[in-house]
Each structure stands twice: as C-alpha cells, then as structure tokens.
Design a protein around this motif. Structure first.
Motif, short mmCIF file in Angstrom:
data_model
loop_
_atom_site.label_atom_id
_atom_site.label_comp_id
_atom_site.label_asym_id
_atom_site.label_seq_id
_atom_site.Cartn_x
_atom_site.Cartn_y
_atom_site.Cartn_z
N ASP A 10 2.53 -19.62 20.64
CA ASP A 10 2.44 -21.06 21.29
C ASP A 10 1.21 -21.66 21.51
O ASP A 10 0.96 -22.94 21.12
CB ASP A 10 2.95 -20.66 22.93
CG ASP A 10 4.47 -20.44 23.01
OD1 ASP A 10 5.19 -20.69 21.92
OD2 ASP A 10 5.01 -20.14 24.07
N ALA A 13 0.55 -23.30 18.15
CA ALA A 13 1.08 -24.36 17.96
C ALA A 13 0.33 -25.62 18.79
O ALA A 13 0.15 -26.61 18.24
CB ALA A 13 2.36 -24.38 18.22
N GLU A 14 0.14 -25.22 19.85
CA GLU A 14 -0.55 -26.35 20.78
C GLU A 14 -2.08 -26.64 20.37
O GLU A 14 -2.39 -27.53 20.33
CB GLU A 14 -0.68 -25.88 22.14
CG GLU A 14 0.82 -26.40 22.88
CD GLU A 14 0.38 -26.52 24.38
OE1 GLU A 14 0.01 -27.90 24.72
OE2 GLU A 14 0.78 -25.61 25.12
N TYR A 15 -2.81 -25.63 19.69
CA TYR A 15 -4.01 -25.92 19.28
C TYR A 15 -3.86 -26.82 18.24
O TYR A 15 -4.75 -27.81 17.99
CB TYR A 15 -4.57 -24.46 18.73
CG TYR A 15 -5.86 -24.57 18.09
CD1 TYR A 15 -6.89 -24.84 18.71
CD2 TYR A 15 -5.89 -24.72 16.71
CE1 TYR A 15 -8.26 -24.97 18.02
CE2 TYR A 15 -7.22 -24.59 15.88
CZ TYR A 15 -8.35 -24.80 16.66
OH TYR A 15 -9.59 -25.05 15.84
N ALA A 16 -2.98 -26.70 17.22
CA ALA A 16 -2.97 -27.43 15.94
C ALA A 16 -2.35 -29.00 16.55
O ALA A 16 -2.85 -30.00 16.00
CB ALA A 16 -1.99 -26.98 15.01
#
Lengths: 234, 184
Positions: A10, A13-16
């Motif tokens: 997760d 994904a949120e980093y990207a």
C-alpha cells in the motif's frame, strides 16, 4: 508477516501516487534504499500510473532555464559527477583514517620537491572518494614535470580484479582509460590529452573495478568505486 | 516527443549523463523539458514555482542519473517521478491549496474517460480500469496524480475524514492493480 507486506505494498502505491505525508514518504524512501524488492514495487507503480501522462499536454519552459540548470551542476556535490554504481561494502571494510586534506598535502609534497614549492602554479590535486566520502586515492598533476601521481591510501583491488583509472569531463565524449592502478601509479600528464588549466579543472578522475589487467573493452565494465575532481592546489 | 518509441534514446542519454557528459544532459533536457514542465504545471499553478521545480528536477536528474535502473522503469517514467516529487514538495511548501482547487473542478482529466484508438494500449487499459473504480476513488486518484493533492486536501475537497480518504485511496489502488494485472 502478511499484514506488514500488505502495508508495504500500500505504501509503495501511495508513494508513487504522491499521497504519503512528508514523514511517511521519508520513512518509505529509507526503507526502499535498504530493500530492492520494495524499490521495484514502487517503480512498478510509477510505470503503471505513468500511462496517465498521455493526458498531460507539453508545456514549453522559458529558454533561460537550461543555462540556470547547467550553472547549478557545478555546485552539485563532487560525488554526484560520475558515481555510476557504487559497490559500498567493498570500501566499507577499509578504514582509512587519513583526512582528505592531509592526504592532499602529503601527495602535493611528494610530487614537488620542497625547494620547488615557491612556484605553485600548475599543480592540481584530487581526492578520490567512495561510499561515505572516505578518501581512497589521492592524485596530483604537476603540469611542469608533466606527471600525474596517483597514490592509494590503503585501498586495493580485491582478488582476481584490478582497479583502473579513468579521466572524465572536460569535453571527453567517453571515459578515457589511464591504466591500472595499484598502490602508486605514475601517469605522464600528456596521457590526459587535455592539460590546459580549464581542461584540468574540468577533469574528474574515477576508478572502476575491472578484470585483472584492466577493462577488455576500453570502457569501464565494472562499477565506478571512487571519483574525485581535479582542483587547482594554489 | 513520443517517449514510447524513443525510450532507448533517453535511456542512453541518461547513461551518458551519469558519467558526467554535459552535452548528453543538455540533449536529454531538450527532449524531455516540455513533458516534464507539463507535468509540473498541472501541480504548480504559479509559474515561478513551476520553473523552480523544473530546475530542481533536472539538477536531481544529473546527480542521481547513476541510480537509474532501466530494468525497473523507463527513463521517462523515472524522470517524471522525480519531477512530480519536486513539484509536490514545492506545492506543500508554498501551500498552493487555493489555486489548485480553483482549477480542479474544470480539470478535464476527471471527465475525460473516453479514449480513442490513437491512445496507447497502456493508457486505454488504465482508463478502463479507472472507470471500474467508484467515482470518488477515481477522482481522488486522478487529483492526487495529476495535481499533487495530499490526503488532507482530498479530505477537504470531498468532505471526508482523512482516514477515510486513506482507506479509499488504498482500496482504489489495490483494485486498480488487480484490474491492470488481470488484463495483461
């Protein structure tokens, strides 16, 4: 642990996506630096989302920006220049307690006899550093005696390998091979090709890990372990 | 430029940039500046901040080029990620909330779910999968990606608690991944 893995996924994904808060983002980047799987996960997310940029039209930046950027490259830290890939552990084992400045002075004296020291012009020095900014080699170019001396501060190539010295920058299209270095190497400064004051100041020296006897191709084939920019000593 | 077909050119220029080649770096700049500036301008409305972010991005491209791994991502994706991070950082610092919200409602990206045959296969697939998310989830993902919205900004815009936004984002991204991977 499955839940920690899910949390990692997760976060990747949120980093990207860009929605991690500053603290979470820093923590994630630190984890990524230690964990290649996580870095690959984040990169895969960046690639997935990058298709969205089909929706983003181009925008022409003002023409003067490139000049600003090129000017700023000079200020970027010296180890930014050519660290292709660093083999950290190799160097971490060596613990050299010679400070960079002391090392430069040492070799500057070695290159130039004491009675010649009133004439300081034409002396260039470089400290070649690896991971963690530790000094591994020092180099000095004496324009007058047309000689470059490169001396190890204790670093040596691992078994079945050689260290090879390269010159970069100053308009060179590709790294220029200067031969294998062991404890001490003496290289005629003509081999640098470019020995004007500006060319020397723009030259960066680098040492890469190569098969015994040096690169078979004439270009670095292994990781660049140490680099340093030549600087006028006076 | 069409970055799909010229991916290897960019990767090569990035490799030469890593070895300190300024000519290669300048060429890389010329080929990618309009794309990166377009990306940055959507996040940073203020021109001075956008220019600052672009400069900072390319200095980072220069000093981090040696880290680029062509096995992980295309050169363009890698550079876009750097530009987005820079733009988002500057946006958070400058607290551009107001300006970003003013344009957000008009943003075409939220409505433009139709794709055409000229679009890349990746893009069409992604749009299709985005369409399968709930409306809030899809809009949140798009606002975060294109305009650098933080969780807090999304919470404000959608009148939801921040924790709920986090849950929606994570659920949406997981669904997106499942949809994309299933379509390969």
């Amino acid at each position: 642990m499955a839940s920690a893995d899910n949390e990692d996924r997760d976060d990747a994904a949120e980093y990207a996506l860009g929605t991690l808060g500053p603290a979470d983002r820093d923590a994630f980047e630190a984890r990524m630096a230690r964990d290649p799987t996580l870095a690959a996960e984040a990169a895969a997310w960046q690639e997935r989302l990058a298709a969205l940029h089909a929706e983003t039209g181009p925008a022409e930046p003002p023409a003067h920006l490139l000049a600003n950027i090129l000017r700023r490259l000079d200020d970027a830290a010296p180890n930014n220049v050519v660290m292709l890939k660093r083999s950290a552990d190799l160097w971490r084992r060596a613990t050299i307690a010679v400070s960079a400045i002391a090392a430069v002075l040492l070799i500057a004296v070695a290159v130039r006899a004491p009675w010649q020291q009133t004439e300081q012009k034409g002396l260039y020095v470089a400290v070649l550093q690896g991971q963690g900014a530790q000094a591994a080699y020092v180099a000095a170019v004496d324009v007058k005696s047309r000689m470059m001396v490169v001396r190890s501060l204790g670093a040596h190539a691992p078994d079945a390998h050689s260290y090879e010295l390269w010159a970069l920058g100053a308009g060179r299209a590709a790294p220029q091979p200067l031969g294998v270095v062991e404890a001490v190497a003496r290289v005629p400064s003509e081999q640098l090709g470019r020995t004007s004051d500006t060319a020397l100041s723009d030259t960066t020296l680098a040492i890469s890990l190569e098969p015994v006897g040096g690169s078979p191709t004439g270009a670095p084939t292994g990781p660049v372990l140490f680099t340093g920019k030549l600087l006028p000593a006076n | 430029m069409d970055f799909q077909s010229d991916a290897s050119v960019l990767a090569d220029l990035l490799g030469r940039t890593a070895s300190g080649d300024r000519a290669a770096f300048s060429r890389l700049y010329d080929l990618t500046k309009a794309k990166l500036f377009g990306v940055i301008r959507r996040i940073l409305v203020r021109a001075d901040l956008a220019e600052e972010a672009l400069q900072e991005s390319y200095v980072r491209v220069w000093s981090n080029a040696y880290r680029y791994d062509s096995g992980h991502a295309s050169a363009m994706t890698w550079m876009i990620a750097i530009a987005r991070n820079q733009a988002i950082d500057l946006k958070r610092k400058a607290n551009e909330r107001v300006a970003a919200q003013a344009v957000a409602l008009e943003d075409v990206s939220l409505q433009a779910t139709e794709t055409s045959a000229e679009d890349s296969a990746d893009y069409r697939r992604l749009r299709q999968c985005l369409g399968g998310l709930g409306e809030d989830g899809r809009d949140m993902v798009l606002l975060a990606y294109h305009q650098g919205y933080s969780r807090e900004e999304l919470a404000q815009r959608f009148s939801r608690p921040v924790a709920t936004v986090k849950t929606i984002l994570r659920r949406s991204l997981a669904a997106l991944k499942e949809c994309l991977d299933g379509k390969r």
